[in-house]
Design a protein around this motif. Structure first.
Motif, short mmCIF file in Angstrom:
data_model
loop_
_atom_site.label_atom_id
_atom_site.label_comp_id
_atom_site.label_asym_id
_atom_site.label_seq_id
_atom_site.Cartn_x
_atom_site.Cartn_y
_atom_site.Cartn_z
N LYS A 1 9.39 -8.39 0.31
CA LYS A 1 8.99 -8.63 -1.08
C LYS A 1 8.23 -9.97 -1.12
O LYS A 1 8.79 -11.02 -0.79
N VAL A 2 6.97 -9.90 -1.51
CA VAL A 2 6.14 -11.09 -1.59
C VAL A 2 5.98 -11.51 -3.04
O VAL A 2 5.79 -10.66 -3.93
N VAL A 3 6.08 -12.81 -3.30
CA VAL A 3 6.02 -13.34 -4.66
C VAL A 3 4.70 -14.08 -4.85
O VAL A 3 4.41 -15.04 -4.12
N LEU A 4 3.90 -13.65 -5.81
CA LEU A 4 2.63 -14.29 -6.15
C LEU A 4 2.81 -15.05 -7.45
O LEU A 4 3.22 -14.48 -8.45
N THR A 5 2.50 -16.36 -7.44
CA THR A 5 2.67 -17.19 -8.63
C THR A 5 1.34 -17.83 -9.00
O THR A 5 0.76 -18.58 -8.21
N ALA A 6 0.85 -17.54 -10.21
CA ALA A 6 -0.39 -18.15 -10.70
C ALA A 6 -0.05 -19.43 -11.44
O ALA A 6 0.93 -19.50 -12.18
N GLY A 7 -0.87 -20.47 -11.23
CA GLY A 7 -0.69 -21.72 -11.95
C GLY A 7 -1.02 -21.57 -13.42
O GLY A 7 -1.44 -20.51 -13.90
N THR A 8 -0.86 -22.65 -14.16
CA THR A 8 -1.03 -22.60 -15.62
C THR A 8 -2.49 -22.63 -16.06
O THR A 8 -2.78 -22.44 -17.23
N ALA A 9 -3.41 -22.88 -15.12
CA ALA A 9 -4.82 -23.02 -15.52
C ALA A 9 -5.47 -21.70 -15.89
O ALA A 9 -6.29 -21.65 -16.82
N GLY A 10 -5.13 -20.63 -15.20
CA GLY A 10 -5.80 -19.37 -15.50
C GLY A 10 -5.26 -18.22 -14.67
O GLY A 10 -4.51 -18.40 -13.70
N ASP A 11 -5.66 -17.00 -15.07
CA ASP A 11 -5.26 -15.79 -14.37
C ASP A 11 -5.93 -15.72 -13.00
O ASP A 11 -7.06 -16.20 -12.82
N VAL A 12 -5.25 -15.10 -12.05
CA VAL A 12 -5.79 -14.93 -10.69
C VAL A 12 -5.70 -13.46 -10.31
O VAL A 12 -4.68 -12.81 -10.54
N ARG A 13 -6.77 -12.95 -9.72
CA ARG A 13 -6.77 -11.58 -9.22
C ARG A 13 -6.71 -11.60 -7.70
O ARG A 13 -7.56 -12.19 -7.04
N VAL A 14 -5.70 -10.94 -7.15
CA VAL A 14 -5.53 -10.86 -5.70
C VAL A 14 -6.21 -9.60 -5.19
O VAL A 14 -5.95 -8.49 -5.68
N SER A 15 -7.08 -9.76 -4.19
CA SER A 15 -7.85 -8.62 -3.68
C SER A 15 -7.45 -8.22 -2.27
O SER A 15 -7.81 -7.12 -1.82
N SER A 16 -6.71 -9.09 -1.55
CA SER A 16 -6.34 -8.74 -0.18
C SER A 16 -5.10 -9.50 0.25
O SER A 16 -4.93 -10.68 -0.09
N ILE A 17 -4.21 -8.83 0.99
CA ILE A 17 -3.02 -9.46 1.58
C ILE A 17 -2.89 -9.00 3.02
O ILE A 17 -2.93 -7.80 3.31
#
Length: 326
Positions: A201-217
């Protein structure tokens, strides 16, 4: 006019020239973070109130600062782009595409006596604003200068400039960020030929500045000789790529990306990459992705799954800020 006994009298309807009061509007944005690359960011709103008579506002000067509003360090070329003046949703004057220390707007706006008119100022924030490359301490601000030009509609006289600038607030450039971690791993036993078994289980956390789209892991597989929770070291195993197949990545109950038939053995690493993803992590939130796979190994074997470099955003985890597009 002529009175009853023929005496001529005169009356002056404009004995004094009108005045204009200028003040920072309550609709000015609060001090906040702004993502580099954002377009038409609102920096300032100012209320203008004419008294005595209607006035025609012909010129407005916006002071640009590459610092906090208290310090007022003059901006330089490149600090702000496409500065615009607005009356509500209507742009006034031309766009100042490449200003330096100020942006001057030539307009023709009637200020009705005793009616508040609110004007706002927007600008594009350069994508190179962060890390002190443009704004001092990554802070930018603006003010409307007292050097306005206005005339009375009835008197035709030039209106005296306001007594002080109308200041905006501090806007701090803060790029989108993405941090990657794993839920605390626990040893799990899966039966041979188990289908869609949970691997990580991988946890992705976006900072408070803006939304982030993940395209590859890019996942890395191996075995752990010590404690994966403490030393996070995976050892290469030439057989790891044969242990699981039909790997799928899930956002909750929804599969994301395509199915990987197996891990790939490079001779030094065993990896599996999910590309072509479109997983959006809203700012200030976390999203947990689950990696599942079919157990193929026909005998007892150990397998640990991780990400080789949680900070390698160009290769192992690729994310893009939705506002800055970087």
């Amino acid at each position: 006019s002529v009175d009853a006994i023929g005496e001529v009298t005169t009356h002056s309807a404009n004995a004094t020239v009108g005045t204009i009061v200028m003040a920072t509007s309550p609709s000015t944005p609060a001090a906040a973070n702004v993502v580099p690359g954002k377009t038409d960011h609102k920096f300032l709103a100012v209320d203008f109130t004419a008294s005595g008579e209607d006035s025609i506002l012909s010129s407005v000067v916006v002071n640009l600062y590459q610092s906090n509003i208290a310090t007022k360090t003059a901006a330089a070329a490149g600090d702000f782009v496409n500065v615009k003046l607005w009356d509500g949703a209507t742009q006034l004057g031309s766009t100042i595409s490449s200003p330096t220390t100020t942006a001057t707007f030539s307009i023709n706006l009637v200020l009705t006596k005793d009616v508040v008119k609110t004007l706002s100022v927007t600008a594009d924030v350069p994508s190179t604003t962060v890390s002190g490359s443009l704004w001092t301490s990554d802070i930018g601000s603006m003010a409307i200068d007292t050097d306005i030009y206005a005339t009375g509609v009835y008197s035709g006289a030039v209106v005296t400039d306001p007594s002080s600038d109308a200041d905006g607030t501090n806007q701090t450039a803060l790029a989108e960020t993405l941090t990657v971690s794993f839920l605390t791993p626990t040893s799990t036993t899966h039966m041979i030929n188990a289908a869609n078994a949970e691997l990580a289980k991988v946890v992705l956390t976006a900072g408070t500045a803006g939304d982030v789209r993940v395209s590859s892991i890019l996942f890395t597989a191996g075995y752990e000789t010590g404690s994966l929770a403490t030393d996070a070291t995976l050892t290469y195993n030439t057989l790891t790529d044969t242990y699981v197949g039909s790997m799928k990545l899930y956002d909750g109950a929804t599969q994301v990306g395509t199915v990987l038939s197996a891990f790939t053995d490079s001779g030094t690493l065993t990896t599996g990459q999910f590309s072509g993803l479109s997983v959006t992590v809203p700012k200030g939130t976390q999203k947990v992705l689950t990696l599942n796979g079919n157990v193929l190994v026909g005998s007892s074997a150990g397998l640990d799954v991780g990400i080789a470099d949680l900070t390698a955003t160009a290769t192992d985890v690729v994310g893009t800020g939705l506002s800055s597009n970087t």
